[in-house]
Design a protein around this motif. Structure first.
Motif, PDB file in Angstrom:
ATOM      1  N   MET A  84      -7.401  18.741 -65.756  1.00 38.01           N
ATOM      2  CA  MET A  84      -6.518  19.872 -65.473  1.00 38.01           C
ATOM      3  C   MET A  84      -6.191  20.641 -66.751  1.00 38.01           C
ATOM      4  N   LYS A  85      -6.014  19.925 -67.845  1.00 39.92           N
ATOM      5  CA  LYS A  85      -5.788  20.594 -69.128  1.00 39.92           C
ATOM      6  C   LYS A  85      -6.993  21.460 -69.495  1.00 39.92           C
ATOM      7  N   LYS A  86      -8.186  20.963 -69.196  1.00 35.06           N
ATOM      8  CA  LYS A  86      -9.391  21.731 -69.473  1.00 35.06           C
ATOM      9  C   LYS A  86      -9.443  23.004 -68.632  1.00 35.06           C
ATOM     10  N   VAL A  87      -8.987  22.912 -67.388  1.00 30.99           N
ATOM     11  CA  VAL A  87      -8.948  24.090 -66.511  1.00 30.99           C
ATOM     12  C   VAL A  87      -7.986  25.133 -67.070  1.00 30.99           C
ATOM     13  N   ILE A  88      -6.802  24.674 -67.462  1.00 34.52           N
ATOM     14  CA  ILE A  88      -5.803  25.592 -68.030  1.00 34.52           C
ATOM     15  C   ILE A  88      -6.350  26.270 -69.284  1.00 34.52           C
ATOM     16  N   ASP A  89      -7.035  25.501 -70.126  1.00 32.15           N
ATOM     17  CA  ASP A  89      -7.620  26.065 -71.342  1.00 32.15           C
ATOM     18  C   ASP A  89      -8.782  27.000 -71.020  1.00 32.15           C
ATOM     19  N   PHE A  90      -9.567  26.636 -70.009  1.00 29.19           N
ATOM     20  CA  PHE A  90     -10.731  27.441 -69.636  1.00 29.19           C
ATOM     21  C   PHE A  90     -10.310  28.861 -69.261  1.00 29.19           C
ATOM     22  N   TYR A  91      -9.223  28.976 -68.492  1.00 30.69           N
ATOM     23  CA  TYR A  91      -8.741  30.291 -68.060  1.00 30.69           C
ATOM     24  C   TYR A  91      -7.705  30.877 -69.016  1.00 30.69           C
ATOM     25  N   ASP A  92      -7.427  30.136 -70.087  1.00 35.21           N
ATOM     26  CA  ASP A  92      -6.450  30.577 -71.081  1.00 35.21           C
ATOM     27  C   ASP A  92      -5.116  30.933 -70.417  1.00 35.21           C
ATOM     28  N   LEU A  93      -4.637  30.033 -69.576  1.00 38.92           N
ATOM     29  CA  LEU A  93      -3.386  30.254 -68.852  1.00 38.92           C
ATOM     30  C   LEU A  93      -2.190  29.846 -69.708  1.00 38.92           C
ATOM     31  N   ASP A  94      -1.143  30.620 -69.621  1.00 35.72           N
ATOM     32  CA  ASP A  94       0.102  30.305 -70.330  1.00 35.72           C
ATOM     33  C   ASP A  94       0.959  29.424 -69.415  1.00 35.72           C
ATOM     34  N   ILE A  95       0.493  28.197 -69.241  1.00 37.73           N
ATOM     35  CA  ILE A  95       1.143  27.263 -68.315  1.00 37.73           C
ATOM     36  C   ILE A  95       1.222  25.888 -68.978  1.00 37.73           C
ATOM     37  N   GLU A  96       2.370  25.280 -68.875  1.00 35.93           N
ATOM     38  CA  GLU A  96       2.564  23.917 -69.354  1.00 35.93           C
ATOM     39  C   GLU A  96       2.693  22.974 -68.161  1.00 35.93           C
ATOM     40  N   MET A  97       2.076  21.801 -68.282  1.00 35.79           N
ATOM     41  CA  MET A  97       2.215  20.796 -67.230  1.00 35.79           C
ATOM     42  C   MET A  97       3.463  19.950 -67.464  1.00 35.79           C
ATOM     43  N   THR A  98       4.210  19.730 -66.412  1.00 41.70           N
ATOM     44  CA  THR A  98       5.337  18.791 -66.438  1.00 41.70           C
ATOM     45  C   THR A  98       4.882  17.530 -65.715  1.00 41.70           C
ATOM     46  N   ASN A  99       4.571  16.502 -66.490  1.00 41.50           N
ATOM     47  CA  ASN A  99       4.013  15.268 -65.905  1.00 41.50           C
ATOM     48  C   ASN A  99       5.106  14.292 -65.506  1.00 41.50           C
ATOM     49  N   SER A 100       4.909  13.670 -64.355  1.00 38.66           N
ATOM     50  CA  SER A 100       5.861  12.673 -63.856  1.00 38.66           C
ATOM     51  C   SER A 100       5.145  11.838 -62.803  1.00 38.66           C
ATOM     52  N   SER A 101       5.886  11.061 -62.063  1.00 44.49           N
ATOM     53  CA  SER A 101       5.299  10.288 -60.972  1.00 44.49           C
ATOM     54  C   SER A 101       4.954  11.219 -59.807  1.00 44.49           C
ATOM     55  N   GLU A 102       4.129  10.734 -58.908  1.00 44.07           N
ATOM     56  CA  GLU A 102       3.792  11.510 -57.701  1.00 44.07           C
ATOM     57  C   GLU A 102       5.048  11.906 -56.940  1.00 44.07           C
ATOM     58  N   ALA A 103       5.969  10.950 -56.769  1.00 48.25           N
ATOM     59  CA  ALA A 103       7.191  11.217 -55.999  1.00 48.25           C
ATOM     60  C   ALA A 103       8.049  12.286 -56.678  1.00 48.25           C
ATOM     61  N   ALA A 104       8.181  12.185 -58.012  1.00 52.23           N
ATOM     62  CA  ALA A 104       8.993  13.165 -58.735  1.00 52.23           C
ATOM     63  C   ALA A 104       8.344  14.540 -58.702  1.00 52.23           C
ATOM     64  N   MET A 105       7.028  14.586 -58.827  1.00 54.02           N
ATOM     65  CA  MET A 105       6.313  15.855 -58.753  1.00 54.02           C
ATOM     66  C   MET A 105       6.544  16.531 -57.409  1.00 54.02           C
ATOM     67  N   LEU A 106       6.394  15.772 -56.338  1.00 53.84           N
ATOM     68  CA  LEU A 106       6.555  16.337 -55.000  1.00 53.84           C
ATOM     69  C   LEU A 106       7.992  16.764 -54.746  1.00 53.84           C
ATOM     70  N   ALA A 107       8.945  15.989 -55.246  1.00 47.26           N
ATOM     71  CA  ALA A 107      10.351  16.356 -55.070  1.00 47.26           C
ATOM     72  C   ALA A 107      10.645  17.695 -55.734  1.00 47.26           C
ATOM     73  N   ALA A 108      10.093  17.902 -56.927  1.00 47.69           N
ATOM     74  CA  ALA A 108      10.304  19.164 -57.640  1.00 47.69           C
ATOM     75  C   ALA A 108       9.651  20.324 -56.899  1.00 47.69           C
ATOM     76  N   ALA A 109       8.433  20.103 -56.400  1.00 46.32           N
ATOM     77  CA  ALA A 109       7.731  21.156 -55.666  1.00 46.32           C
ATOM     78  C   ALA A 109       8.428  21.477 -54.349  1.00 46.32           C
TER      79      ALA A 109
END
Length: 297
Positions: free
Chosen positions: A162-187
């Motif tokens: 995923m980091k490679k994808v972000i770099d490939f498109y030169d996106l100004d996006i940071e990943m917030t990494n956590s557990s699956e449950a925490a990720m889904l709760a935030a979304a």
């Protein structure tokens, strides 16, 4: 007459004692065709997609006479455990995202079957974000998602891609990494307000049953770099499994399950049902499929 009777009694006693001795020998040694089978250890990640196939395969192998244990760990630790023999089987290996582990530990682990195909993963947005359909559509619009992407644990190999994808498109996006449950709760918190949100997702997963979501296409990076192409889900085993448990190896070499069945079970488990009950119901309702797998060779 007494002498004849004595001889007959002696013969009968000898036959009885021989029979008891033979029976005792069988009890001591057991049936050589049914020797005690080894304990098999499954690696289990915290991904919802790992639970149903692990439980189902474990229950079937228990019925075949094996003792089953589960070791909970992140993906990297599961592969390391398989490489050193502490873990025998992993039912949820994603190719090509986790191919690096197979390459790294090729001397000691192997893929022995494909569980199901066409499992997609990547950047996910709600369908109400109508103008965002390919990753490239995010370029210059990163502010609509606050320059943030909710993601799973940083150690997962998919996050490296995923980091490679972000770099490939030169996106100004940071990943917030956590557990699956925490990720889904935030979304989910963002989707409850119908706010734009970007997060990592994959199928099979109950998130697609609960919400109207879409996995963004990734045309350029897929074509040029092979990033987040359609995945196959493989069963991985320590290379000693075939010798250690040949019947289990043969069964798992023929293992198959549909993605539709997977998503239904995941949704039921996420809805509060006991995983053992859900997977046992699948076994009860799919005995024909199980028999087909067992008799494949």
């Amino acid at each position: 007459m007494r002498k004849t009777l004595f001889i007959l009694i002696t013969i009968l006693l000898s036959i009885t004692m021989y029979g008891c001795s033979s029976s005792g020998d069988t009890d001591d040694t057991g049936d050589t065709g049914n020797e005690d089978k080894p304990t098999l250890t499954f690696g289990v990640t915290n991904w919802t997609s790992t639970v149903p196939p692990t439980k189902i395969a474990g229950k079937i192998l228990e019925d075949m006479g094996y003792d089953i244990e589960e070791t909970n760990a992140d993906a990297g630790s599961v592969y390391t455990g398989m490489s050193n023999g502490d873990i025998d089987i992993f039912m949820d290996s994603w190719f090509p995202a986790q191919r690096q582990y197979i390459e790294e530990y090729s001397d000691s682990i192997e893929s022995i079957s494909v569980s199901y195909e066409d499992a997609n993963s990547g950047m996910v947005v709600p369908k109400y974000m109508e103008d965002i359909n390919d990753v490239e559509d995010l370029k210059g619009k990163e502010d609509i998602v606050n320059h943030e992407m909710f993601a799973i644990g940083e150690g997962d190999p998919a996050m490296q891609d995923m980091k490679k994808v972000i770099d490939f498109y030169d996106l100004d996006i940071e990943m917030t990494n956590s557990s699956e449950a925490a990720m889904l709760a935030a979304a989910e918190a963002e989707m409850e307000e119908e706010n734009p949100v970007l997060f990592y997702g994959w199928r099979p997963h109950s998130m697609f049953d609960k919400y109207d979501l879409k996995i963004l296409t990734n045309k350029e990076a897929t074509a040029q770099e092979g990033l987040f192409d359609s995945s196959t889900i493989n069963v991985i085993a320590n290379k000693g499994l075939e010798e250690k448990a040949p019947e289990a190896y043969e069964f798992l070499s023929n293992w198959r399950i549909s993605m539709e069945d997977m998503e239904q079970m995941i949704a039921e488990i996420d809805g509060g049902k006991d995983p053992d009950d859900v997977t046992q119901a699948w076994i009860d309702n799919n005995q024909d499929k199980i028999d087909e797998i067992k008799n494949a060779n």
